[in-house]
Design a protein around this motif. Structure first.
Motif, PDB file in Angstrom:
ATOM      1  N   TYR A 108       0.821  -1.202   0.000  1.00 17.07           N
ATOM      2  CA  TYR A 108       0.000   0.000   0.000  1.00 17.07           C
ATOM      3  C   TYR A 108       0.864   1.265   0.000  1.00 17.07           C
ATOM      4  O   TYR A 108       0.547   2.254  -0.676  1.00 17.07           O
ATOM      5  N   ARG A 109       1.967   1.231   0.743  1.00 15.31           N
ATOM      6  CA  ARG A 109       2.829   2.417   0.796  1.00 15.31           C
ATOM      7  C   ARG A 109       3.455   2.711  -0.568  1.00 15.31           C
ATOM      8  O   ARG A 109       3.734   3.863  -0.881  1.00 15.31           O
ATOM      9  N   SER A 110       3.668   1.669  -1.362  1.00 17.87           N
ATOM     10  CA  SER A 110       4.259   1.883  -2.682  1.00 17.87           C
ATOM     11  C   SER A 110       3.225   2.282  -3.724  1.00 17.87           C
ATOM     12  O   SER A 110       3.589   2.760  -4.802  1.00 17.87           O
ATOM     13  N   SER A 111       1.927   2.102  -3.408  1.00 17.79           N
ATOM     14  CA  SER A 111       0.884   2.319  -4.420  1.00 17.79           C
ATOM     15  C   SER A 111      -0.012   3.510  -4.147  1.00 17.79           C
ATOM     16  O   SER A 111      -0.702   3.978  -5.070  1.00 17.79           O
ATOM     17  N   PHE A 112      -0.041   4.012  -2.906  1.00 17.01           N
ATOM     18  CA  PHE A 112      -1.003   5.052  -2.548  1.00 17.01           C
ATOM     19  C   PHE A 112      -0.305   6.255  -1.919  1.00 17.01           C
ATOM     20  O   PHE A 112       0.521   6.105  -1.011  1.00 17.01           O
ATOM     21  N   GLN A 113      -0.674   7.440  -2.392  1.00 23.71           N
ATOM     22  CA  GLN A 113      -0.103   8.673  -1.846  1.00 23.71           C
ATOM     23  C   GLN A 113      -0.458   8.873  -0.386  1.00 23.71           C
ATOM     24  O   GLN A 113       0.299   9.469   0.369  1.00 23.71           O
ATOM     25  N   VAL A 114      -1.653   8.416   0.023  1.00 20.85           N
ATOM     26  CA  VAL A 114      -2.132   8.688   1.381  1.00 20.85           C
ATOM     27  C   VAL A 114      -1.668   7.641   2.384  1.00 20.85           C
ATOM     28  O   VAL A 114      -1.976   7.756   3.578  1.00 20.85           O
ATOM     29  N   ALA A 115      -0.951   6.622   1.934  1.00 21.41           N
ATOM     30  CA  ALA A 115      -0.489   5.564   2.846  1.00 21.41           C
ATOM     31  C   ALA A 115       0.787   6.012   3.549  1.00 21.41           C
ATOM     32  O   ALA A 115       1.874   5.508   3.287  1.00 21.41           O
ATOM     33  N   ALA A 153      -4.042  11.627   8.271  1.00 19.10           N
ATOM     34  CA  ALA A 153      -4.878  11.931   7.104  1.00 19.10           C
ATOM     35  C   ALA A 153      -4.441  13.204   6.384  1.00 19.10           C
ATOM     36  O   ALA A 153      -5.121  13.636   5.450  1.00 19.10           O
ATOM     37  N   ARG A 154      -3.325  13.797   6.784  1.00 20.82           N
ATOM     38  CA  ARG A 154      -2.870  15.022   6.129  1.00 20.82           C
ATOM     39  C   ARG A 154      -2.749  14.865   4.606  1.00 20.82           C
ATOM     40  O   ARG A 154      -3.200  15.737   3.850  1.00 20.82           O
ATOM     41  N   PRO A 155      -2.142  13.761   4.093  1.00 25.76           N
ATOM     42  CA  PRO A 155      -2.051  13.635   2.629  1.00 25.76           C
ATOM     43  C   PRO A 155      -3.409  13.604   1.934  1.00 25.76           C
ATOM     44  O   PRO A 155      -3.555  14.133   0.834  1.00 25.76           O
ATOM     45  N   LEU A 156      -4.419  12.991   2.569  1.00 28.81           N
ATOM     46  CA  LEU A 156      -5.746  12.958   1.963  1.00 28.81           C
ATOM     47  C   LEU A 156      -6.379  14.342   1.974  1.00 28.81           C
ATOM     48  O   LEU A 156      -6.989  14.766   0.981  1.00 28.81           O
ATOM     49  N   ARG A 157      -6.252  15.057   3.090  1.00 32.42           N
ATOM     50  CA  ARG A 157      -6.797  16.426   3.130  1.00 32.42           C
ATOM     51  C   ARG A 157      -6.142  17.294   2.057  1.00 32.42           C
ATOM     52  O   ARG A 157      -6.811  18.104   1.400  1.00 32.42           O
ATOM     53  N   LYS A 158      -4.842  17.132   1.889  1.00 32.32           N
ATOM     54  CA  LYS A 158      -4.139  17.889   0.853  1.00 32.32           C
ATOM     55  C   LYS A 158      -4.648  17.509  -0.526  1.00 32.32           C
ATOM     56  O   LYS A 158      -4.824  18.375  -1.402  1.00 32.32           O
ATOM     57  N   LEU A 223     -12.334  25.343   3.808  1.00 35.37           N
ATOM     58  CA  LEU A 223     -11.410  24.410   4.425  1.00 35.37           C
ATOM     59  C   LEU A 223      -9.971  24.821   4.129  1.00 35.37           C
ATOM     60  O   LEU A 223      -9.658  25.200   2.993  1.00 35.37           O
ATOM     61  N   PRO A 224      -9.078  24.726   5.108  1.00 40.93           N
ATOM     62  CA  PRO A 224      -7.665  25.030   4.841  1.00 40.93           C
ATOM     63  C   PRO A 224      -7.087  24.083   3.798  1.00 40.93           C
ATOM     64  O   PRO A 224      -7.457  22.911   3.739  1.00 40.93           O
ATOM     65  N   SER A 225      -6.199  24.579   2.990  1.00 44.76           N
ATOM     66  CA  SER A 225      -5.536  23.737   1.996  1.00 44.76           C
ATOM     67  C   SER A 225      -4.168  23.320   2.531  1.00 44.76           C
ATOM     68  O   SER A 225      -3.748  23.741   3.601  1.00 44.76           O
ATOM     69  N   GLY A 226      -3.488  22.476   1.791  1.00 46.29           N
ATOM     70  CA  GLY A 226      -2.140  22.086   2.170  1.00 46.29           C
ATOM     71  C   GLY A 226      -2.065  20.950   3.162  1.00 46.29           C
ATOM     72  O   GLY A 226      -0.987  20.582   3.607  1.00 46.29           O
ATOM     73  N   GLY A 227      -3.224  20.400   3.559  1.00 45.39           N
ATOM     74  CA  GLY A 227      -3.210  19.237   4.437  1.00 45.39           C
ATOM     75  C   GLY A 227      -3.350  19.540   5.910  1.00 45.39           C
ATOM     76  O   GLY A 227      -3.483  18.619   6.717  1.00 45.39           O
ATOM     77  N   GLU A 228      -3.307  20.805   6.310  1.00 49.30           N
ATOM     78  CA  GLU A 228      -3.413  21.106   7.739  1.00 49.30           C
ATOM     79  C   GLU A 228      -4.793  20.723   8.272  1.00 49.30           C
ATOM     80  O   GLU A 228      -5.737  20.499   7.509  1.00 49.30           O
TER      81      GLU A 228
END
Length: 454
Positions: A108-115, A153-158, A223-228
């Motif tokens: 999953y870490r190699s396939s997904f940005q949010v992992a 979940a910061r990568p998903l929010r971003k 909503l704030p951008s950038g993942g915060e």
């Protein structure tokens, strides 16, 4: 959820809908058929995905006219080319990282940005589903609300608030916080999120998000951008005026949970029941979260059996004396702890090595989970908090009393209520990672700032 999926966005002939992890009863597909029949909408062409053999077999026996079933892993490569879909509707599985094998985590870490970090499987379902969404399409998921603010979940929010020119991006249209007991078997604080996929040149002028709260009120927010963290915006708190350029992390040496021994039943006693030979050389006063509630930190009623020296070092077994004689009676229990079996710690050590040079200082203590934030002074520097108590040690030059008053005041309380993760029954988790970001007034650190200026 199905009605929200079609709100201002009714299906047309040829539209496609995706049901990730549909389950044995396929409740979302049934809801879609009922609504389309009631409203006279054409039925979208549906794809249900279910990897569990038992649930897939059960779903195959259902009479749902618009549905085709695939028995594959929604997160596997088989799904990557299945899109695009005009609608995605579902309840992704909540599987923390502890429930995954090492092979799964690596894949999953190699396939997904949010992992990233200690990810949960439902975050990956978001990413895969969003990637399969057609321009103009809408996704509606029910998940734990914590993806709105936890660091994992910061990568998903971003992902859902970012996007560059010419590339696909998303608009979080609505977050609806539903009843806490909607899933009785879970403490999830669930929310229903509606997200539309847009193209940069077709982005609407108003990208505000409608927030519906559990008390029945609603508001719109950017909503704030950038993942915060979105916590303050989602909870309707405008705390921009609090920023001082100084945070709790700047004025403290440490903000940490208390000590975990891995066997409190062995190491912790009432102060009136300490075994002979242990006191006072081999004991330290301690306080738990429950004891803080009833008596504060001024008169702890418990003690740790503690093998550590004041500098944090652990004596050799041959140097333990009375402590070793006492501990030997519990040796089998202590040797069975994970810190001994997996990490090779000495059998008489604690699960965590206490940072004695910090923890044996005057400090401010607080419970890890609380209905309302409350902070107590521990001025003696003698008490070692247990793992249900957090503590913060101040930098030199920071006013102990002013910081304590500020933490117990209305401004800091409002910030914590806006940013801290929710636990069961409306309680707050006062995590060190979040609290370090708490803005503090410059007056609490004037002496420290003066020293730094020199």
């Amino acid at each position: 959820m199905a009605r929200r999926l079609f709100e201002g966005n009714s299906p047309a002939e040829g539209d496609r809908i995706l049901y990730p992890g549909c389950g044995g009863e396929a409740p979302f597909a049934k809801a879609v058929e009922a609504i389309c029949r009631e409203e006279g909408y054409p039925l979208p062409s549906g794809l249900a995905v279910e990897n569990d053999p038992g649930l897939a077999e059960q779903a195959e026996g259902l009479e749902i006219n618009h549905l085709r079933l695939r028995k594959v892993d929604f997160l596997g490569p088989e799904m990557a080319e299945e899109g695009p879909f005009d609608y995605v509707l579902g309840n992704p599985p909540y599987v923390p990282i502890e429930g995954l094998s090492e092979e799964e985590k690596a894949r999953y870490r190699s396939s997904f940005q949010v992992a990233k970090g200690r990810f949960d499987l439902y975050l990956l379902f978001f990413e895969r589903a969003l990637s399969l969404l057609a321009p103009g399409g809408r996704l509606v998921f029910v998940t734990p609300e914590k993806w709105e603010y936890v660091e994992t979940a910061r990568p998903l929010r971003k992902m859902v608030t970012g996007g560059g020119r010419g590339s696909a991006n998303y608009h979080v249209e609505e977050i609806n916080h539903i009843e806490e007991d909607a899933f009785p078997q879970l403490t999830a604080y669930p929310s229903v999120t509606a997200i539309r996929r847009i193209e940069d040149d077709a982005a609407p002028a108003d990208l505000a998000t409608r927030i519906r709260t559990r008390d029945g009120t609603s508001h719109r927010t950017q909503l704030p951008s950038g993942g915060e963290s979105w916590a303050a915006a989602v909870r309707g708190k405008d705390l921009s005026g609090m920023e001082t350029g100084l945070t709790l992390g700047d004025v403290t040496v440490r903000v940490s949970p208390g000590m975990a021994t891995g066997a409190d039943a062995v190491f912790v006693f009432s102060k009136d029941e300490v075994p002979k030979g242990l006191s006072p050389k081999w004991t330290r006063p301690t306080v738990s979260g429950e004891e803080l509630t009833h008596g504060g930190a001024s008169n702890p009623q418990s003690v740790f059996a503690c093998p550590y020296r004041s500098d944090g070092t652990l004596p050799k077994e041959s140097e333990l004396g009375a402590f070793g004689e006492w501990a030997a009676r519990h040796r089998e229990r202590l040797e069975n702890r994970s810190c001994v079996q997996k990490t090779g710690k000495q059998w008489y050590a604690w699960h965590e090595t206490p940072p004695m040079q910090d923890i044996l200082r005057p400090k401010i203590v607080f419970k890890d989970i609380a209905k309302e934030p409350k902070f107590w002074a521990e001025r003696t520097g003698e008490i070692i908090p247990r793992h249900t108590v957090y503590y913060l040690v101040l930098e030199e030059g920071v006013s102990f009393d002013q910081l304590l008053d500020y933490l117990n005041g209305p401004v800091a309380k409002e910030w914590m209520e806006a940013h801290c993760q929710r636990a069961a029954n409306g309680f707050l988790r006062l995590q060190s990672r979040v609290l370090r970001k708490l803005p503090v007034p410059t007056r609490v650190a004037r002496e420290r700032q003066g020293a730094l200026a020199l």
